[in-house]
Design an enzyme around this catalytic site. Structure first.
Site, PDB file in Angstrom:
ATOM      1  NE  ARG A 285      39.146  39.144  43.637  1.00 55.21           N
ATOM      2  CZ  ARG A 285      37.844  38.863  43.631  1.00 55.21           C
ATOM      3  NH1 ARG A 285      37.026  39.467  42.788  1.00 55.21           N
ATOM      4  NH2 ARG A 285      37.360  37.963  44.464  1.00 55.21           N
TER       5      ARG A 285
ATOM      6  NE  ARG B  13      30.884  42.539  34.453  1.00 57.28           N
ATOM      7  CZ  ARG B  13      30.111  41.450  34.382  1.00 57.28           C
ATOM      8  NH1 ARG B  13      30.031  40.776  33.262  1.00 57.28           N
ATOM      9  NH2 ARG B  13      29.421  41.054  35.428  1.00 57.28           N
TER      10      ARG B  13
ATOM     11  CG  ASP C 216      34.533  41.071  39.921  1.00 54.72           C
ATOM     12  OD1 ASP C 216      33.808  41.211  38.926  1.00 54.72           O
ATOM     13  OD2 ASP C 216      35.574  40.380  39.920  1.00 54.72           O
TER      14      ASP C 216
END
Length: 268
Positions: free
Chosen positions: A202, A55, A57
């Protein structure tokens, strides 16, 4: 009972994630996977579901991404990229395709991944990079960031640098490298691991930024990870600076993904 389609095709693609709500298909938001599935459905002549290598974002990009799908469509493999690209918007491009083994799965077969994070460390923003880098006007100490990055390397429980999201069986991962380099106003952080947790990169970069500002000591990071406490590490950095950069697989898919892999010094 319907038989499983005979062909398992793996794609290498790249995309600018600025206008997408991430990779994963969602009910109300436009996503990369949904857009790709619609194009493949037109090419193959039947509904197509794709499996992505992970995935990403909303707002996150991919310089290199792998997805696979199953089909009985007889289109020659070398014609797949151009056929799909003719039906895709300009911010998604399929660069290659190969016939994958029957048991290949883009996420389950992935050996390791590398993300990079781009920071524009300048007092003046670059309007052309608004959606492609994190603008950070406060001065950053690259040596402190490098020390912090090295502290993340190795096998650890990374629960302290994950956001609440997809559940996983374990939060233990192995980071092969976490390196920061600076060229003028641009800082690039590269993180390679055998797997990543939700927002892990992140949050790692946010912790490196905290170390740059003296809010924590880089050598304390392994101990902070042992606490598994998200409150003790740095903030989750904005999505637009994050790129999925390289992927490793065995066999023909691995050869495809490593062919003309993004160079060490990416120019935007």
């Amino acid at each position: 009972m319907n038989e499983k389609p005979k062909r398992n095709i793996a794609l290498r693609l790249s995309y600018d994630g600025s206008r997408y709500h991430g990779w994963q298909v969602q009910k109300t938001e436009i996503t990369v996977a949904e857009t790709l599935e619609k194009a493949l459905t037109k090419v193959c002549g039947h509904p197509v579901k794709v499996t992505g290598c992970g995935r990403t974002d909303a707002g996150v990009h991919a310089l290199s991404y792998c997805a696979n799908f199953r089909t009985d469509c007889t289109i020659p493999i070398d014609r797949v990229p151009l056929a799909v690209n003719a039906r895709l918007p300009g911010d998604i491009a399929v660069s290659d395709a190969v016939e994958a083994p029957e048991d290949f799965n883009a996420i389950g077969s992935c050996i390791q991944k590398e993300y990079l994070y781009r920071i524009h460390n300048s007092r003046v923003r670059d309007p052309f990079m608004e959606h492609r880098a994190c603008f950070y006007p406060a001065p950053l100490d690259i040596e402190m960031m490098q020390r912090a990055g090295r502290a993340f390397e190795g096998t650890h429980d990374f629960a302290a640098v994950r956001s609440v999201g997809t559940e996983t069986k374990t939060t233990v991962r192995t980071v092969h490298w976490c390196r920061a380099e600076q060229q003028g106003e641009w800082i690039t952080i590269r993180v390679c691991a055998n797997g990543f947790l939700y927002n892990m990169v992140r949050a790692i970069v946010g912790t490196m930024v905290y170390a740059s500002h003296g809010k924590l000591v880089p050598e304390e990071i392994p101990a902070l990870l042992q606490t598994r406490d998200r409150r003790l590490t740095g903030p989750t950095m904005p999505p637009q600076g994050l790129y999925l950069n390289r992927l490793w697989y065995d066999g023909a898919v691995g050869e495809m993904m490593q062919a003309d892999a993004p160079s060490k010094n990416v120019v935007f």
